[in-house]
Enzyme design. Structure first.
Site: not given
Length: 649
Positions: A432-433, A436
């Site tokens: 997920h990170e 980004h």
């Protein structure tokens, strides 16, 4: 110095860095005010924004993550000073006139490319929401409200984490050991949601959520101040102001989205609650009524019982090294990008276990840097997040200023006998990170103001949530998940079980998110509020969520997202809907499809916030999605996968 900034080799350097930034900004303000309207106007505005953000963004990270208190304090001070300067500039009439002259000049505006036009409009929007069009007295009022809101946000945020104390004799002695003792008192610092003892969870819920009068008045003042500011600058409510420029565009769309989603979920949620109630009766016959402190615990029990997904079985296959190899391999196949470890200089990082990665494209070369602050340490906040430390932009000399970001996780350290091993949840968070981070690396815009993740909140989570779909796909996982001792791959049925287990009680979990989002919309809607924040909580909880409100509790006082996601908590759900549609339509058939990867980069990642979000989604999906499409995408994700069901049966 930190991040290679020479001044930041000591805490005092923050003063130097901010003085330099403030000095440069004064020169740029003079320059832009004497420049005739044209593309250079936008360029200087962006330089101005960049100079201030380079200090403020870096300080934003340092103030919460640096182990040294002196550094944290100096960074906090720098944030405040730069923030005050930004508010001052946003109400500087002469500065605004220089931009207004450009926007009013139809010939010049017509000659600008779409990105430059959008950036000019976004800067104008910043002026307008700060009340530039008001007379001097009202402008002053707007500045004061902004400063007050900033302080209230910080105070409220601190209050959301503070433990509550209770006289220990109020609780049965056999549960004391669950809480921290302090003389005759017990400290309750959280909800203990995973504790198998119903009584501990109930006590924690009632004590931790017991209303604190100071925190309550902070919240009320924060909501009222936000509303006053929004109305002062010409918006009906704070939600109208916050949603301008987002994918949803206005509170009406958000309301429709949440209502339609709630309708679609209601039958499934009821079923989930019935299953949890049965499980509660089976394990504990004293009180079979399902309460809010039961939901996370019993849904976890159901998951584990039905699919046997003990994290201990999975961790050995997810060593940190293997997961990083997996990400590297995926990015290389999809986007032609590799991650390389770089040596850091002395003083460049704030803890010796921070790693620096260079992000390199096969033909375009170096794209930027990711600092990986992955491990637990005392005083480090327990949140997984992505920080922009420096935004990318095209410099005046034609070179590209490379983006720099930090990914912060809380992983366990390696031990003598084993490397750092990730639970499935940690592995998904890492993906997920990284989503980004890739947005930051590939949102290579000309202007820093719209680089990477500097885009509307309801679009910003799309790239990160999309990465979760990759992390849950056997074809992707099979490329890297190997037992750290034997090298054996993770069996396919284990991945399928893990994915299916996430669908157990998923409707009830999503319904809870809808409740939080609905509450956030009401709090930031029409003021004065019809009832107290606690009465609104009770009413919304019973109507939207379905589990009873517990008297003398005030969950909203622990709702820390009201600070960073005020009127925008729905963004998680809407971003998930878009990510789900992109996954199913573009990557589900082949998660390594390079042509799709390139389309994804071109249509969605490359623009940062320089293009309207819904246009980026249209470009990717090749159609314009409706609210119903969003709802269908979320609900269809809850359906059980037939093949796994048969296999496991």
């Amino acid at each position: 110095g930190l991040f290679g900034v020479p001044e930041l080799s000591c805490p005092e350097g923050f003063q130097e860095a901010q003085d330099k930034a403030l000095q440069e900004s004064e020169q740029l303000v003079q320059k832009v005010c004497s420049t005739p309207p044209g593309p250079e106007t936008v360029m200087i505005f962006d330089q101005l924004s960049d100079g201030l953000c380079r200090v403020a963004d870096l300080a934003d990270f340092v103030k919460i993550a640096h182990p040294d208190f002196a550094f944290r304090e100096a960074a906090e001070e720098a944030c405040r000073n730069i923030g005050t300067m930004v508010e001052k500039l946003n109400t500087d009439v002469e500065l605004c006139q220089s931009l207004r002259r450009l926007l009013a000049d139809e010939i010049v505006m017509g000659s600008l490319d779409p990105e430059t036009r959008r950036v000019a409009e976004l800067f104008m929007f910043d002026f307008e929401i700060s009340g530039i069009h008001l007379d001097e007295e009202k402008r002053k009022k707007a500045v004061n409200l902004n400063v007050r809101i900033l302080d209230l946000c910080n105070e409220f945020l601190t209050g959301t984490h503070l433990p509550n104390k209770i006289d220990k004799h109020v609780l049965p002695e056999h549960i004391w050991y669950n809480f921290t003792a302090e003389g005759n008192y017990l400290q309750v610092a959280g909800l203990h949601a995973d504790c198998p003892d119903d009584l501990v969870r109930e006590a924690a819920y009632k004590i931790f959520l017991y209303p604190n009068a100071e925190q309550l008045s902070r919240l009320e003042e924060l909501l009222a101040s936000r509303n006053s500011l929004a109305q002062l600058v010409g918006y009906e409510t704070f939600a109208h102001r916050a949603l301008q420029g987002t994918m949803a565009k206005n509170p009406e769309t958000v309301r429709q989205f949440l209502e339609k989603l709630s309708d679609q979920l209601s039958k499934r949620t009821q079923k989930d609650f019935e299953m949890m109630t049965k499980m509660k009766m089976k394990l504990n016959s004293q009180n079979s009524k399902l309460m809010p402190w039961d939901h996370p615990y019993y849904s976890g029990i159901l998951r584990a019982e039905r699919y046997n997904i003990d994290p201990g079985l999975y961790c050995p296959f997810f060593s940190l090294g293997a997961c990083m190899e997996g990400l590297n391999s995926l990015f290389s196949q999809l986007l032609g990008i590799c991650l390389y470890a770089e040596q850091t200089q002395r003083g460049e990082v704030w803890s010796e276990d921070v790693r620096k990665l260079a992000v390199v494209h096969e033909t375009e070369g170096l794209l930027g840097y990711i600092y990986c602050d992955f491990f637990q340490r005392p005083d480090k906040p327990h949140q997984d997040c992505h920080f922009t430390v420096r935004g990318g932009r095209l410099r005046e000399n034609g070179e590209y200023q490379l983006p720099v970001v930090v990914l912060m996780l809380s992983l366990p350290h390696s031990t003598r006998g084993a490397p750092t091993l990730l639970s499935p949840g940690m592995m998904e968070n890492l993906f997920h990170e990284m989503g980004h981070a890739m947005h930051s690396m590939l949102g290579r815009t000309r202007y820093q103001h719209v680089t990477g993740t500097r885009c509307p909140t309801d679009f910003a989570e799309v790239p990160s949530i999309l990465m979760e779909y990759f992390a849950n796909d056997y074809r992707v996982v099979n490329q890297f998940a190997r037992h750290y001792k034997t090298g054996q791959p993770l069996p396919k049925n284990m991945v399928s079980r893990l994915c299916e287990s996430k669908k157990v009680c998923a409707a009830a979990d999503m319904q809870l998110q809808v409740f939080y989002a609905a509450l956030d919309q009401i709090y930031h809607g029409k003021h004065p509020l019809k009832k107290s924040t606690t009465e609104i909580l009770k009413e919304t909880q019973e109507k939207v969520y379905g589990l009873p409100y517990v008297p003398n509790t005030a969950w909203q006082l622990r709702f820390s997202h009201l600070v960073g996601y005020g009127a925008k908590y729905y963004s998680y759900l809407m971003s998930r809907a878009v990510a789900s549609m992109v996954w199913k339509q573009c990557f589900a058939q082949n998660p390594f499809d390079r042509a799709m990867g390139e389309r994804y980069r071109r249509e969605m990642l490359a623009h940062g916030g320089g293009k309207e979000p819904i246009l980026m989604v249209q470009g990717m999906l090749q159609k314009s999605p409706s609210v119903e499409d969003f709802v269908d995408a979320l609900v269809s994700d809850l359906d059980q996968d037939f093949e796994t069901f048969i296999m496991d049966s």
